[in-house]
Design a protein around this motif. Structure first.
Motif, PDB file in Angstrom:
ATOM      1  N   GLN A 109       0.054   1.021  -9.653  1.00  0.00           N
ATOM      2  CA  GLN A 109      -1.267   1.650  -9.730  1.00  0.00           C
ATOM      3  C   GLN A 109      -2.309   0.567 -10.019  1.00  0.00           C
ATOM      4  O   GLN A 109      -3.143   0.695 -10.906  1.00  0.00           O
ATOM      5  CB  GLN A 109      -1.328   2.753 -10.773  1.00  0.00           C
ATOM      6  CG  GLN A 109      -0.561   3.983 -10.399  1.00  0.00           C
ATOM      7  CD  GLN A 109      -0.742   5.124 -11.393  1.00  0.00           C
ATOM      8  OE1 GLN A 109      -1.268   4.952 -12.495  1.00  0.00           O
ATOM      9  NE2 GLN A 109      -0.302   6.301 -10.991  1.00  0.00           N
ATOM     10  N   THR A 169       0.830  -1.189   0.000  1.00  0.00           N
ATOM     11  CA  THR A 169       0.000   0.000   0.000  1.00  0.00           C
ATOM     12  C   THR A 169       0.873   1.249   0.000  1.00  0.00           C
ATOM     13  O   THR A 169       2.060   1.196   0.293  1.00  0.00           O
ATOM     14  CB  THR A 169      -0.930   0.022   1.223  1.00  0.00           C
ATOM     15  OG1 THR A 169      -0.128   0.020   2.401  1.00  0.00           O
ATOM     16  CG2 THR A 169      -1.853  -1.181   1.224  1.00  0.00           C
ATOM     17  N   GLY A 170       0.282   2.359  -0.320  1.00  0.00           N
ATOM     18  CA  GLY A 170       0.996   3.629  -0.360  1.00  0.00           C
ATOM     19  C   GLY A 170       0.315   4.533  -1.360  1.00  0.00           C
ATOM     20  O   GLY A 170      -0.867   4.367  -1.670  1.00  0.00           O
ATOM     21  N   LYS A 171       1.055   5.487  -1.879  1.00  0.00           N
ATOM     22  CA  LYS A 171       0.476   6.412  -2.862  1.00  0.00           C
ATOM     23  C   LYS A 171      -0.111   5.628  -4.038  1.00  0.00           C
ATOM     24  O   LYS A 171      -1.211   5.913  -4.500  1.00  0.00           O
ATOM     25  CB  LYS A 171       1.535   7.399  -3.343  1.00  0.00           C
ATOM     26  CG  LYS A 171       1.005   8.396  -4.322  1.00  0.00           C
ATOM     27  CD  LYS A 171       2.074   9.369  -4.757  1.00  0.00           C
ATOM     28  CE  LYS A 171       1.497  10.314  -5.805  1.00  0.00           C
ATOM     29  NZ  LYS A 171       2.526  11.163  -6.378  1.00  0.00           N
ATOM     30  N   ASP A 172       0.657   4.667  -4.544  1.00  0.00           N
ATOM     31  CA  ASP A 172       0.185   3.769  -5.604  1.00  0.00           C
ATOM     32  C   ASP A 172       0.157   2.360  -5.057  1.00  0.00           C
ATOM     33  O   ASP A 172       1.132   1.903  -4.463  1.00  0.00           O
ATOM     34  CB  ASP A 172       1.128   3.801  -6.814  1.00  0.00           C
ATOM     35  CG  ASP A 172       1.130   5.124  -7.544  1.00  0.00           C
ATOM     36  OD1 ASP A 172       0.064   5.773  -7.599  1.00  0.00           O
ATOM     37  OD2 ASP A 172       2.193   5.513  -8.067  1.00  0.00           O
TER      38      ASP A 172
END
Length: 132
Positions: free
Chosen positions: A74, A35-38
């Protein structure tokens, strides 16, 4: 062909030359979600097809398996139905849909066990090892 959807695929071409293996009948070892920004989903699996000719250092070490890790960046998880089943004959299909790539993993009965959409599909690593 699935390879046209894969970024950083040069190591596969260098290893297999004109005999690029399919992602049919692979041994699925691991599905990792970061998980994270993308959202990044990594798949680690073995190809049963060995390169011909075998690299010298692999032949010396009696390599009998080629392990591949691909990353989907993404990513969107549309279906995640992995159970306790040993996925030693999974099939991985990659298609292009409008502006995204779709990766579908099926079991040996043809049932979808993992369906992902992604903007980018990268070859993370490829290596040989001796399995059993």
């Amino acid at each position: 062909m699935w390879l046209s959807h894969l970024e950083r695929s040069a190591p596969l071409f260098a290893l297999y030359r004109d005999n690029i293996p399919s992602f049919i009948n692979v041994l699925l070892h691991e599905v990792k979600v970061l998980t994270g920004k993308d959202l990044i989903v990594s798949l680690r699996f073995d190809l049963y097809e060995l390169p011909e000719p075998m690299p010298d250092k692999w032949a010396y070490r009696n390599v009998n398996a080629v392990q591949v890790i691909i990353d989907l960046v993404q990513a969107e998880i549309e279906k995640f139905n992995l159970g306790t089943y040993n996925y030693n004959s999974a099939n991985i299909m990659v298609n292009q849909t409008e502006d995204r790539k779709m990766l579908i993993v099926t079991d040996d009965l043809g049932e979808d066990i993992l369906v992902l959409k992604t903007s980018w599909l990268y070859l993370n690593s490829i290596g040989g090892y001796t399995r059993f």
